[in-house]
Design a protein around this motif. Structure first.
Motif, mmCIF file in Angstrom:
data_model
loop_
_atom_site.group_PDB
_atom_site.id
_atom_site.type_symbol
_atom_site.label_atom_id
_atom_site.label_comp_id
_atom_site.label_asym_id
_atom_site.label_seq_id
_atom_site.Cartn_x
_atom_site.Cartn_y
_atom_site.Cartn_z
ATOM 1 N N ALA A 134 -16.896 78.555 -89.240
ATOM 2 C CA ALA A 134 -16.116 77.407 -88.541
ATOM 3 C C ALA A 134 -15.580 78.172 -86.942
ATOM 4 O O ALA A 134 -14.254 79.023 -86.880
ATOM 5 C CB ALA A 134 -14.909 76.698 -89.315
ATOM 6 N N LYS A 135 -15.557 77.500 -85.976
ATOM 7 C CA LYS A 135 -15.139 78.318 -84.642
ATOM 8 C C LYS A 135 -13.303 77.774 -84.835
ATOM 9 O O LYS A 135 -12.890 76.773 -85.249
ATOM 10 C CB LYS A 135 -15.613 76.970 -83.922
ATOM 11 N N GLY A 136 -12.841 78.278 -84.543
ATOM 12 C CA GLY A 136 -11.232 78.649 -84.175
ATOM 13 C C GLY A 136 -10.647 78.393 -83.172
ATOM 14 O O GLY A 136 -11.157 79.179 -82.012
ATOM 15 N N ILE A 152 -9.329 85.437 -88.507
ATOM 16 C CA ILE A 152 -10.161 87.253 -88.745
ATOM 17 C C ILE A 152 -10.456 87.234 -90.020
ATOM 18 O O ILE A 152 -11.116 87.914 -90.615
ATOM 19 C CB ILE A 152 -9.383 87.417 -88.138
ATOM 20 N N ASP A 153 -9.312 86.709 -90.585
ATOM 21 C CA ASP A 153 -9.668 86.484 -92.259
ATOM 22 C C ASP A 153 -10.467 86.699 -92.682
ATOM 23 O O ASP A 153 -11.564 87.117 -93.880
ATOM 24 C CB ASP A 153 -8.271 86.121 -92.908
ATOM 25 N N GLY A 154 -11.009 84.839 -92.236
ATOM 26 C CA GLY A 154 -12.326 84.355 -93.245
ATOM 27 C C GLY A 154 -13.298 84.728 -92.508
ATOM 28 O O GLY A 154 -14.643 84.574 -92.944
ATOM 29 N N LEU A 155 -14.127 85.302 -91.245
ATOM 30 C CA LEU A 155 -14.807 85.455 -90.711
ATOM 31 C C LEU A 155 -15.263 86.927 -91.784
ATOM 32 O O LEU A 155 -16.785 86.965 -91.804
ATOM 33 C CB LEU A 155 -14.433 87.149 -89.803
ATOM 34 N N TRP A 156 -14.662 87.752 -91.834
ATOM 35 C CA TRP A 156 -15.579 88.638 -92.644
ATOM 36 C C TRP A 156 -16.662 88.532 -94.350
ATOM 37 O O TRP A 156 -17.706 88.933 -94.205
ATOM 38 C CB TRP A 156 -14.387 90.160 -93.402
ATOM 39 N N PRO A 157 -15.795 87.613 -94.565
ATOM 40 C CA PRO A 157 -16.427 86.881 -95.831
ATOM 41 C C PRO A 157 -18.276 86.390 -95.551
ATOM 42 O O PRO A 157 -18.997 86.305 -96.312
ATOM 43 C CB PRO A 157 -15.859 86.136 -96.492
ATOM 44 N N ALA A 158 -17.732 85.255 -94.328
ATOM 45 C CA ALA A 158 -18.548 85.215 -93.983
ATOM 46 C C ALA A 158 -19.806 85.570 -93.353
ATOM 47 O O ALA A 158 -20.835 85.481 -93.492
ATOM 48 C CB ALA A 158 -17.853 84.023 -92.938
ATOM 49 N N LEU A 159 -19.560 86.819 -92.585
ATOM 50 C CA LEU A 159 -20.426 87.376 -91.934
ATOM 51 C C LEU A 159 -21.240 88.683 -92.889
ATOM 52 O O LEU A 159 -22.514 89.148 -92.734
ATOM 53 C CB LEU A 159 -19.482 88.974 -91.014
ATOM 54 N N ALA A 160 -20.725 88.389 -94.297
ATOM 55 C CA ALA A 160 -21.407 89.700 -94.915
ATOM 56 C C ALA A 160 -22.569 88.333 -96.074
ATOM 57 O O ALA A 160 -23.377 89.462 -96.383
ATOM 58 C CB ALA A 160 -20.034 89.605 -96.396
ATOM 59 N N LYS A 161 -22.069 87.666 -95.733
ATOM 60 C CA LYS A 161 -23.488 86.867 -95.924
ATOM 61 C C LYS A 161 -24.792 86.896 -95.640
ATOM 62 O O LYS A 161 -26.043 86.392 -95.679
ATOM 63 C CB LYS A 161 -22.882 84.993 -96.277
ATOM 64 N N ILE A 162 -24.654 87.362 -94.712
ATOM 65 C CA ILE A 162 -25.466 86.871 -93.256
ATOM 66 C C ILE A 162 -26.049 88.464 -92.438
ATOM 67 O O ILE A 162 -27.140 88.677 -91.967
ATOM 68 C CB ILE A 162 -25.356 85.974 -92.016
#
Length: 766
Positions: A134-136, A152-162
């Motif tokens: 989701a955009k911030g 930024i805290d939520g970006l890393w788990p989301a990026l790890a999936k793709i």
């Protein structure tokens, strides 16, 4: 749309930015650096380099983009936007292979908040791309950190999936540092033998000098200004959280050998009349790259312009000094811009930091005058991590440390939390370390916002924390770039294509800050601490424009993204009425508009006083009719000749003039006095509206006045509502409902649509 996130793991991640003042660039760079440390195969690029990194082939991208002006994208993304529009027009599913995340930076003082991020999201989605996170949307008006840090805290788990992570881990080596920072107990702080005095020490204000100058004119060459901050909440805290992660150091400094240093010193001597970066030849030789090069790109290349004349156009009694400065662009180096600018355009001036401030900074950092003048080169500490964009030239082109801090690095903008966090680690006194940690933490948000309100320079910040001694190379890599300052051109090429004229207020002011520990008993509450502040560019321009040798400085035309220009009609005049709203120096571009209109009427052989001449109506406001009525003679000349059809004056601090001329206080008041006529021009005669000036006050008030005018008009003319709402997002198709007057929300939507249609154009600044 097929779900590609479950079937493809990308080995590459691109971090892309578009930045006007350096905030988006800095945040994007920190993300890129963190990604590399985590084990991702990452790259980092400015959007206008889209051809170099082949944007069309990317599969995973994280965008950090800011918004400038009234919803415009930053200057360093204009080529990207043209390429994006071209790609999506030719292929509606051009980016179906792309997965992306967007962090937008904006300011709610502007009506088109985070427009660049929302527009990018919309265009990518419409062309088949998939958002994986989701955009911030971060608001500089309330503090970017409130959104940026959780995003930024939520970006890393989301990026790890793709995306593939080479280390097999998604945790940075020192991520724990942004989770918890322990504050030393009173036993380890000053006055450990007395709990009461220890508490008093931790509550003490970080004030560099209570005896601040009482006026700007009393300032010596350079004086560190006080900071008045309340650290009393520290006394009850055991630990803090939410402080930024300490970024790894990315650059090292090396000196040239004796032979190379001698050569550098000979070649780096500038002619006495040049006021520009020593590496100006690199900047003036910059050309657009690739097949997409066009005339618009070429016209944006920097060049040297000569300051031809300067004069003050306000009286000595005015609260502000306003200068009118002429730049001669007749030299052959300006051939690429001379026939490509119009009234309403603006240009950037490459201005330096105050050299006395830089000298004071070096003194604070124990950098000797000799070392400050020695040429150095920067190199990468980690081959995988690129240097920040504004420092990359210094990996191959040597420069003195002094010149870097004067021309390339911003030492005047209020410090960011990440810098404060790093400074904390370089304090020898635990109490000062704790205060800096607190300022960078979630618990210290209120105090941090007060710090930003006081706009301290780097010297002020370091002076408030005497035990802080950061390495110079750490500051070089952490401080933001010094960006050029932009000014509207207030003349037209139809009068003189070789002249750029600007009008500006010399920025110098005082903040009054109340000491939170003052009291009536000791009388300290009577006199608040006064903090003097100065702009970067305008005091410098005032100084060099007084020189007799006609100095040359580096300038570059800005792209006019919003189209803030009068329409050009071949061998004629655009017949639509024009409303121009510009108090103070906001009137500057409209002087150029009137010059252009006068030439157009003459070329078309139209008498300005005849009915064939289109309406031009100027709303101009100033404080006092005698002291700061800018361009008074020009305005009265255009009015007398008929080029200016109507003039509505306002005087905010001159009640005698208001009574004499029957003038209101502000431009929005003048608009409401003429609301029926303005509504008729807008709704029935397709009028063009131009607004220039301050965004926080005037810009918002004028926007509200226009919305109120539309709402009021549709009360007595409900038949026009259907046409007004046509094409407006969310318009209700029910005929009966459309006969009702416009609501305020609908009126604002109409104004936004007119903005996209370039009927309502705003050139605003915060």
């Amino acid at each position: 749309m097929p779900d590609t996130t479950a079937t493809f793991v990308d080995p590459q991640v691109a971090f892309l930015y578009a930045s006007q003042t350096g905030n988006a660039e800095s945040i994007s760079y920190n993300l890129y650096e963190d990604a590399v440390k985590r084990g991702y195969n990452a790259s980092w690029h400015v959007l206008d380099d889209h051809q170099k990194f082949d944007f069309n082939s990317l599969r995973t991208a994280i965008f950090v983009v800011s918004t400038t002006g009234d919803g415009d994208p930053p200057d360093n993304s204009t080529k990207f936007w043209r390429a994006l529009r071209k790609s999506t027009r030719s292929n509606p599913s051009a980016y179906s292979h792309l997965r992306y995340a967007i962090l937008g930076l904006g300011d709610t003082n502007y009506s088109n908040f985070c427009n660049t991020a929302m527009r990018l999201d919309r265009q990518l989605t419409d062309s088949g791309a998939t958002s994986f996170y989701a955009k911030g949307l971060a608001d500089d008006g309330t503090g970017l950190e409130e959104v940026v840090e959780p995003w930024i805290d939520g970006l890393w788990p989301a990026l790890a999936k793709i995306a593939h992570c080479n280390s097999g881990s998604t945790v940075a080596e020192n991520e724990g540092s942004d989770k918890l920072d322990v504050i030393p107990s009173n036993e380890n702080s000053e006055a450990a033998d007395n709990a009461d005095s220890a508490a008093a020490a931790i509550e003490k204000l970080a004030v560099s000098d209570k005896a601040a100058p009482t006026s700007i004119s009393e300032l010596p060459t350079h004086t560190s200004q006080p900071l008045v901050l309340d650290f009393s909440p520290l006394a009850t805290l055991k630990a803090i959280s939410g402080a930024p992660r300490v970024p790894a150091s990315v650059c090292t400094i090396s000196h040239l050998d004796n032979t190379a240093e001698t050569t550098f010193r000979v070649q780096s001597v500038l002619p006495h009349n040049l006021e520009c970066p020593p590496w100006y030849t690199d900047l003036t030789s910059q050309k657009s790259d690739g097949a997409a090069t066009d005339e618009q790109d070429k016209s944006l290349a920097p060049f040297l312009a000569t300051i031809k004349a300067s004069k003050q156009i306000t009286t000595t009694e005015s609260l502000k000094r306003t200068l009118l400065v002429d730049f001669d662009i007749s030299d052959s180096t300006a051939d690429h811009v001379r026939n490509s600018w119009q009234a309403g355009d603006a240009f950037n001036i490459f201005a330096p930091n105050d050299i006395h401030m830089v000298s004071a900074l070096f003194g604070r950092l124990d950098v000797s005058a000799v070392d400050g003048q020695r040429p150095i080169l920067l190199s990468k500490k980690d081959e995988k991590i690129e240097l920040p964009a504004h420092l990359q030239r210094f990996s191959t082109t040597p420069a003195s440390m002094h010149d870097m801090f004067v021309w390339a690095i911003d030492v005047t903008s209020a410090p960011r939390k990440q810098l404060l966090r790093v400074l904390a680690d370089h304090c020898s006194e635990s109490a000062e370390r704790d205060r800096l940690l607190y300022l960078s933490s979630r618990q210290g948000t209120k105090t941090f916002e007060e710090l930003r309100r006081q706009s301290p320079t780097l010297v002020d910040t370091l002076h408030a924390f005497p035990s802080c001694k950061p390495p110079v190379e750490r500051l070089i890599e952490l401080l933001p770039p010094l960006v050029p300052r932009s000014y509207s051109i207030c003349n037209a090429p139809q009068s003189n294509p070789s002249l750029w004229r600007i009008a500006f207020n010399v920025v110098e002011y005082e903040l009054e800050v109340v000491d939170p520990f003052s009291s009536e008993e000791d009388g300290s509450s009577a006199q608040p601490v006064k903090i003097s502040r100065h702009g970067v560019c305008t005091p410098w321009l005032e100084q060099i424009s007084c020189k007799r040798n006609m100095p040359k400085t580096l300038v570059a035309k800005r792209p006019n993204i919003s189209g803030f220009r009068l329409p050009l009609v071949p061998s004629g005049v655009d017949q639509r009425p024009v409303l121009m709203i510009g108090p103070g120096t906001g009137v500057a571009p409209f002087i150029g508009f009137l010059e252009q209109r006068a030439k157009e009427l003459g070329t078309a052989r139209i008498d300005p006083l005849s009915e064939q001449a289109p309406l031009t109506w100027l709303f101009f406001g100033c404080r006092n009719s005698k002291h700061d009525y800018l361009f008074k003679e020009d305005i009265e000349h255009w009015q007398k000749s008929g080029v200016l059809s109507r003039l509505s004056l306002c005087f905010s601090r001159d009640p005698q003039a208001r009574e004499q001329f029957g003038a209101p206080k502000y431009v929005q008041d003048a608009m409401m006095l003429n609301e029926a006529e303005i509504a008729d021009l807008l709704i029935n005669k397709n009028a063009l509206v131009y607004v220039c000036g301050d965004a926080k006050g005037m810009g918002k008030d004028v926007n509200s006045a226009l919305a109120d005018i539309l709402c009021s008009y549709t009360v007595s003319h409900p038949e026009c509502v259907k046409a007004l709402l046509a094409g407006t997002s969310g318009a209700n198709a029910n005929t009966n409902e459309q006969q009702q007057p416009l609501t305020l929300a609908q009126a604002l939507q109409v104004l936004m649509r007119w903005s996209t249609e370039r009927r309502y154009l705003r050139d605003l600044w915060a």
